[in-house]
Design an enzyme around this catalytic site. Structure first.
Site, PDB file in Angstrom:
ATOM      1  N   ASN A 189      44.327  48.675  38.088  1.00 54.43           N
ATOM      2  CA  ASN A 189      45.541  49.484  38.098  1.00 54.43           C
ATOM      3  C   ASN A 189      45.187  50.970  38.236  1.00 54.43           C
ATOM      4  O   ASN A 189      44.151  51.311  38.779  1.00 54.43           O
ATOM      5  CB  ASN A 189      46.412  49.196  36.880  1.00 54.43           C
ATOM      6  CG  ASN A 189      47.909  49.267  37.193  1.00 54.43           C
ATOM      7  OD1 ASN A 189      48.389  50.216  37.795  1.00 54.43           O
ATOM      8  ND2 ASN A 189      48.626  48.235  36.782  1.00 54.43           N
TER       9      ASN A 189
ATOM     10  N   HIS B 168      42.455  50.602  41.022  1.00 55.51           N
ATOM     11  CA  HIS B 168      41.634  49.391  41.069  1.00 55.51           C
ATOM     12  C   HIS B 168      40.142  49.666  41.223  1.00 55.51           C
ATOM     13  O   HIS B 168      39.430  48.977  41.949  1.00 55.51           O
ATOM     14  CB  HIS B 168      42.111  48.467  42.188  1.00 55.51           C
ATOM     15  CG  HIS B 168      43.453  47.838  41.935  1.00 55.51           C
ATOM     16  ND1 HIS B 168      43.889  47.506  40.677  1.00 55.51           N
ATOM     17  CD2 HIS B 168      44.448  47.482  42.796  1.00 55.51           C
ATOM     18  CE1 HIS B 168      45.098  46.964  40.767  1.00 55.51           C
ATOM     19  NE2 HIS B 168      45.466  46.946  42.023  1.00 55.51           N
TER      20      HIS B 168
ATOM     21  N   HIS C 178      43.168  39.556  41.093  1.00 58.27           N
ATOM     22  CA  HIS C 178      44.276  40.091  41.907  1.00 58.27           C
ATOM     23  C   HIS C 178      44.717  39.074  42.969  1.00 58.27           C
ATOM     24  O   HIS C 178      44.884  39.425  44.133  1.00 58.27           O
ATOM     25  CB  HIS C 178      43.846  41.407  42.559  1.00 58.27           C
ATOM     26  CG  HIS C 178      44.972  42.314  42.923  1.00 58.27           C
ATOM     27  ND1 HIS C 178      45.838  42.058  43.958  1.00 58.27           N
ATOM     28  CD2 HIS C 178      45.391  43.488  42.374  1.00 58.27           C
ATOM     29  CE1 HIS C 178      46.716  43.031  44.062  1.00 58.27           C
ATOM     30  NE2 HIS C 178      46.473  43.921  43.096  1.00 58.27           N
ATOM     31  N   THR C 179      44.909  37.843  42.556  1.00 58.89           N
ATOM     32  CA  THR C 179      45.354  36.815  43.497  1.00 58.89           C
ATOM     33  C   THR C 179      46.838  36.977  43.806  1.00 58.89           C
ATOM     34  O   THR C 179      47.646  37.288  42.927  1.00 58.89           O
ATOM     35  CB  THR C 179      45.079  35.420  42.917  1.00 58.89           C
ATOM     36  OG1 THR C 179      43.662  35.219  42.868  1.00 58.89           O
ATOM     37  CG2 THR C 179      45.685  34.331  43.768  1.00 58.89           C
TER      38      THR C 179
ATOM     39  N   ASP D  77      56.507  46.648  40.298  1.00 60.40           N
ATOM     40  CA  ASP D  77      55.086  47.031  40.235  1.00 60.40           C
ATOM     41  C   ASP D  77      54.906  47.694  38.878  1.00 60.40           C
ATOM     42  O   ASP D  77      54.637  48.890  38.782  1.00 60.40           O
ATOM     43  CB  ASP D  77      54.710  47.958  41.384  1.00 60.40           C
ATOM     44  CG  ASP D  77      53.195  48.128  41.508  1.00 60.40           C
ATOM     45  OD1 ASP D  77      52.457  47.451  40.757  1.00 60.40           O
ATOM     46  OD2 ASP D  77      52.757  48.940  42.347  1.00 60.40           O
TER      47      ASP D  77
ATOM     48  N   GLU E 172      49.008  40.077  37.056  1.00 62.99           N
ATOM     49  CA  GLU E 172      47.673  40.578  36.762  1.00 62.99           C
ATOM     50  C   GLU E 172      47.543  40.898  35.261  1.00 62.99           C
ATOM     51  O   GLU E 172      47.923  41.986  34.827  1.00 62.99           O
ATOM     52  CB  GLU E 172      47.394  41.837  37.577  1.00 62.99           C
ATOM     53  CG  GLU E 172      47.622  41.684  39.073  1.00 62.99           C
ATOM     54  CD  GLU E 172      47.812  43.024  39.750  1.00 62.99           C
ATOM     55  OE1 GLU E 172      46.923  43.900  39.597  1.00 62.99           O
ATOM     56  OE2 GLU E 172      48.853  43.219  40.408  1.00 62.99           O
TER      57      GLU E 172
END
Length: 336
Positions: free
Chosen positions: A75, A102, A173-174, A237, A298
């Site tokens: 993040n 990230h 992070h799928t 998000d 996530e």
């Protein structure tokens, strides 16, 4: 099925091989790359559940962390800056020049990991991040183990140890879509997906998607996902607050179903928060995916935690072990 040695499927720009290994059992088929510890394929009873690329080289530069382990800090970190023990650190501002995202321009998702062990129902990858990599203090030894943990269940166990005080926040992070066609492409929109998040609070953000520092109740807002909620055109998000600390064993942090699918996904984790992301930026990757054709759940620490004293700490010190468990559990449901 007997364990098989990882096989080469491509080459990194520096000439090192991109390797792939596979797990099968209890209704799951999972392929994993050493590049970014990426979950490249995840099939449930032969049906694809996640976005994945046929060309492994797409994971080097193009994919928005599809299936990867992201870190050293998942993040955002506001302004790419944080202070630890009185020392200020500057990180790459790789999101529109405003924030560190990230783990930086490469982060863990675009590094070659090492397959340390491949067994019948589990595989382990390791990565050593150098002291100063992407601006972070301390050499960090990271381990990721993927294991088939029961019928339809894939468990990721992430651990890390450091040589200096640092910050750590790892997640997977799928991108999930329960309505993918058998070939996995093209991906339909996620509007008909239904999400349930057992969180009483969430983290409001500013125009740069950075938490304001407030921990706000979800009651009476569109962020109240405590009951199954169709995504529709809603944009997400945001981090949803599950607690104030990491717990020892994974607990349910989210559930996803979709009209037209007989599969339900339950995500369990030990982290104090879960970021719900609607895939709004997928089209910008240039991979043929339209925006909002997959979603991410996530589990992670609070975004920008180092810059908010009121958030749970994300500091890891020498002699301590960071540990995070994420489990993806797929079940067959009554057809919707």
């Amino acid at each position: 099925m007997p364990a098989r040695d990882p096989v080469p499927v491509g080459t990194m720009p520096d000439g090192r091989p991109i390797l792939e290994a596979r797990l099968e059992g209890d209704g799951l088929g999972v392929t994993v790359l050493n590049l970014g510890a990426v979950i490249r394929r995840l099939d449930f009873h032969g049906h694809p559940m996640v976005l994945g690329r046929d060309d492994p080289h797409d994971y080097v530069a193009k994919t928005p962390q599809c299936g990867a382990i992201v870190g050293r800090f998942a993040n955002r970190i506001a302004g790419g800056r944080f202070t630890l023990d009185g020392i200020s650190y500057e990180l790459p501002r790789n999101e529109a020049g405003r924030a560190h995202l990230h783990g930086g321009s490469r982060g863990f998702s675009r590094r070659n990991w090492t397959f340390a062990d491949v067994a019948d129902r589990s595989l382990t990858l390791t990565y050593r991040a150098a002291d100063g990599e992407e601006g972070y203090p301390g050499a960090l030894d990271v381990t990721c183990t993927y294991a088939i943990a029961g019928p339809g269940a894939l468990r990721a166990t992430l651990t890390a140890a450091t040589t200096k005080p640092t910050i750590v926040n790892l997640t997977n992070h799928t991108y999930f879509n329960l309505l993918l066609p058998p070939e996995g492409f093209p991906a339909p929109a996620i509007d008909d997906h239904v999400v349930e998040i057992p969180a009483d609070a969430y983290l409001p953000v500013d125009e740069a998607q950075i938490p304001t520092g407030e921990i706000a109740p979800v009651a009476g807002t569109r962020f109240d996902l405590r009951r199954p909620t169709r995504i529709g055109a809603q944009a997400f998000d945001h981090a949803f607050v599950l607690g104030r600390e990491t717990v020892a064993e994974p607990r349910p942090v989210g559930r996803v179903t979709a009209a037209g699918s007989d599969v339900a996904l339950t995500v369990l984790a030990t982290a104090p928060a879960v970021q719900v992301y609607d895939g709004a930026q997928l089209a910008k990757a240039g991979l043929g995916y339209a925006a909002r054709t997959a979603l991410c759940l996530e589990p992670e620490a609070f975004p920008d935690a180092p810059n908010h004293p009121g958030f749970p700490s994300a500091v890891l010190r020498p002699g301590e072990t960071y540990r995070q468990i994420i489990e993806y559990r797929f079940t067959k449901e009554t057809t919707r």
